[in-house]
Design an enzyme around this catalytic site. Structure first.
Site, mmCIF file in Angstrom:
data_model
loop_
_atom_site.group_PDB
_atom_site.id
_atom_site.type_symbol
_atom_site.label_atom_id
_atom_site.label_comp_id
_atom_site.label_asym_id
_atom_site.label_seq_id
_atom_site.Cartn_x
_atom_site.Cartn_y
_atom_site.Cartn_z
ATOM 1 N N ASN A 376 -9.567 -56.261 -37.088
ATOM 2 C CA ASN A 376 -10.523 -55.175 -36.859
ATOM 3 C C ASN A 376 -11.485 -55.554 -35.735
ATOM 4 O O ASN A 376 -11.128 -55.537 -34.576
ATOM 5 C CB ASN A 376 -11.247 -54.825 -38.162
ATOM 6 C CG ASN A 376 -12.340 -53.790 -37.942
ATOM 7 O OD1 ASN A 376 -12.128 -52.828 -37.211
ATOM 8 N ND2 ASN A 376 -13.506 -53.983 -38.522
ATOM 9 N N GLU A 377 -12.683 -55.935 -36.105
ATOM 10 C CA GLU A 377 -13.695 -56.283 -35.093
ATOM 11 C C GLU A 377 -13.747 -57.791 -34.981
ATOM 12 O O GLU A 377 -14.727 -58.401 -35.355
ATOM 13 C CB GLU A 377 -15.058 -55.777 -35.577
ATOM 14 C CG GLU A 377 -15.461 -54.494 -34.985
ATOM 15 C CD GLU A 377 -16.739 -53.936 -35.588
ATOM 16 O OE1 GLU A 377 -17.391 -54.597 -36.424
ATOM 17 O OE2 GLU A 377 -17.082 -52.812 -35.220
#
Ligand code: AHR
Length: 657
Positions: A376-377
């Site tokens: 994701n991040e």
């Protein structure tokens, strides 16, 4: 909102626009070059980002009304009230992944009662006259049949629907019945009495509206799914967001736990239960009832390319210092296998293990998944080295899948600057950028992609939203207008920006952790924000190719407070021009279309406008239509289109050949 605050918001807009105002008599001269059909706009350009945050899945899109239906929350009776003789049992479970069940035994007195009552997700929404399907797994202890009385209760504790159910067997069986409430209530409850003198065991107590999206049994909330379909999204990212990562790896979103019979999908915690102590939700868990199968099916229903994101062997980096919480680089095989198996579940033939499960769940045909996000991040070397291992294995087996890497949690800065070159080196297909930023940032960043490197991976603006802190991060018109202005820059640069997804998608008005959000809802209805309508206008008017639109030979990126971009639609044979006026003055624009074929005539097609003089305007449950798109028009004179771009407005103008 106070007058002062409104004034501040409005003042901000005015301030952002200063710098040589066009005087009222002057007309902005835009030129659209119809001859040079530019880069294709990807069909995936405008899409959806979904995460189970703000009761997005459980309590939201997933239409189950019973909270803690399997009694497997850590506090087994959370969400339930019990009365009389109720025991919580776990031995010899029917569903090993959700082992807890209840025993209801007679109270021993005719005037006393045994039973349970569920509070739903901030209540249960009941609509008068609609059918609700109750189901339960149950068995009796003796040969004597037992009776359960199923009551729908309204917010005044009145019974608004009731039916009896006979439990006839000593073996576990699923029982079902339908009840129709006689009144509408958005804060109802479900109450179950033991209505006989014996013992009944119950497990997986469920209540769904019969009228779900596409009428699927145990399916999705129809109004919310319809709101997604109405957006006409091109791509659909799932299941997040931070949820992909987990606070620790044990609680990451594990797609394999989200498929197969719902009764046996194990409960997972939901990190949004505790992420913000000022918005704490101890009753927020993930049942995985809306799992990967339901997600692929919904993507197919609404015509969006599925874009799953898998865990890369990193638990949430915000919450864990490197590297104890993470999977060591040399031990990633299971994680990589999960990614490969997900591709098999989506696309594999029915004689493969996971393709077979997909077929058994009801979809023998491939879902034709083409994209996969890895992480994701994420950031730092710890990400890059893990991504490299994933990429190598997936490329070897599935060169057809386009891989998406992360550029970290910010729109710029140290991590961002480190990651982009690394993504190029690893030759990912797209890079996921996230920006939750101010109105000023969004306006300024309309030029963000004008000078991006055209040789590297494409951009996926995977999470973004304009955060207007002055309003308490409302989904107000100011934020929507700034997003519309920014998106002219995405469109103009569609040769490298291939996807963008606003985030987050959903929020329950009584159970949100994060705002702003694109769609708000309560237990019975849905509110589309101004931001929703901006996304919808872009998605409905994606076009097929970028066109060169200029004013004084420059792209229109904020001169005189105007932002604009244009596309051609080969299928509809029309030019589509988007114009944002962020000033409090109406602006006259003459749009000259050059490069037309000889004798080519034009007509004005559908034109749509979002306009509001109150930058703080929001849509609410009480007033859902404060800011909605309206029909507008423009005037054609030969090859010149006269547009009156109203103050504070976003307009979409179609000119057909
Ligand atoms: O959209 C909410 C959160 O914002 C996402 O889970 C995360 O990726 C980002 O930080």
């Amino acid at each position: 909102m106070t007058i002062m605050r409104k004034f501040k918001i409005y003042g901000l807009l005015a301030f952002l626009l200063c710098g040589g105002m066009l005087n009222a008599q002057q007309t902005a001269q835009f030129t659209l070059d119809a001859k040079k059909i530019g880069a294709p706009v990807q069909s995936t350009m405008y899409g959806l980002f979904f995460e189970d945050i703000n009761f997005g899945a459980d309590g939201g899109l997933y239409a189950e009304l019973v909270k803690n239906r399997s009694f497997d929350f850590p506090q087994n009776l959370m969400g339930w009230n019990t009365f009389g003789n109720v025991e919580v049992l776990k031995s010899n479970p029917l569903f090993p992944n959700n082992p807890t069940y209840l025993k209801l035994s007679t109270s021993g007195h005719n005037h006393k009662h045994t039973g349970i009552e569920n509070e739903g997700f901030r209540g249960m929404g009941f609509k008068k006259g609609e059918q609700y399907r109750f189901s339960v797994w149950a068995k009796s202890e003796s040969d004597a049949p037992q009776k359960l009385r199923i009551n729908l209760i309204d917010s005044h504790n009145e019974v608004i629907g009731s039916k009896d159910l006979e439990v006839k067997s000593k073996e576990w069986k699923k029982y079902e019945l339908e009840i129709s409430p006689k009144t509408t209530d958005k804060n109802g409850r479900l109450r179950i009495f033991l209505a006989s003198q014996g013992e009944v065991y119950i497990e997986h107590v469920s209540l769904f509206p019969v009228d779900t999206w596409k009428g699927r049994n145990g399916g999705l909330r129809k109004d919310l799914a319809q709101a997604l379909a109405d957006l006409q999204p091109g791509v659909f990212r799932f299941p997040g967001g931070c949820i992909v990562e987990g606070t620790d790896l044990d609680t990451r979103y594990d797609w394999k736990k989200s498929v197969g019979a719902v009764e046996n999908r194990p409960l997972n915690e939901n990190r949004w239960h505790y992420t913000f102590t000022h918005r704490f939700f101890p009753d927020y868990y993930q049942t995985y009832g809306l799992g990967f199968y339901e997600y692929f099916l919904l993507s197919e229903d609404i015509g969006a390319e599925p874009l799953p994101v898998v865990n890369v062997g990193l638990a949430c980096q915000y919450q864990n210092e490197c590297c104890v919480a993470h999977q060591p680089v040399g031990e990633l095989d299971d994680y990589i296998q999960d990614a490969l198996d997900l591709i098999e579940f989506a696309n594999g033939s029915t004689d493969t293990k996971w393709g077979k499960l997909r077929a058994e769940m009801g979809h023998p045909a491939s879902f034709e998944m083409k994209f996969l996000g890895i992480g994701n991040e994420q950031w730092g070397e710890e990400y890059v080295e893990r991504l490299a291992a994933f990429s190598k294995a997936i490329r070897a087996k599935h060169p057809e899948i386009k891989l998406i890497g992360s550029s970290g949690p910010s729109a710029d800065g140290k991590e961002f600057d480190y990651l982009w070159p690394e993504m190029k080196r690893l030759k990912v297909d797209l890079v996921d950028e996230h920006y939750y930023q101010t109105p000023e940032w969004f306006l300024k960043s309309a030029t963000r992609y004008d000078n991006y490197d055209r040789k590297g991976p494409a951009v996926f603006a995977g999470e973004y939203a304009c955060h207007d802190h002055a309003s308490g991060k409302d989904n107000n018109f100011l934020s929507a207008l700034c997003e519309a202005a920014f998106m002219t820059g995405l469109e103009r640069n569609a040769d490298i920006v291939h996807m963008c997804t606003y985030a987050p998608l959903f929020a329950h008005v009584d159970a949100w952790q994060w705002k702003p959000d694109m769609i708000w809802f309560d237990n019975l209805s849905v509110v589309k924000t101004p931001n929703y309508y901006v996304q919808q206008l872009y998605a409905k008017n994606t076009g097929t190719n970028v066109l060169n639109l200029t004013w004084n030979k420059q792209a229109i990126t904020g001169q005189e407070g105007l932002y604009a971009s244009a596309v051609y639609d080969k299928n509809e044979k029309c030019y589509i021009v988007k114009v944002v006026n962020t000033t409090k003055e109406s602006k006259a624009i003459n749009l000259t279309i050059t490069g037309l074929r000889k004798n080519q005539t034009l007509t004005i097609g559908e034109c749509t406008l979002m306009q509001n003089m109150n930058a703080g305007a929001v849509n609410t449950l009480e007033n859902k239509n404060a800011v909605v798109p309206q029909k507008t028009t423009a005037t054609l004179n030969g090859n010149v289109v006269a547009i009156a771009a109203q103050a504070n407005s976003f307009g979409v103008y179609k000119i057909t050949e």
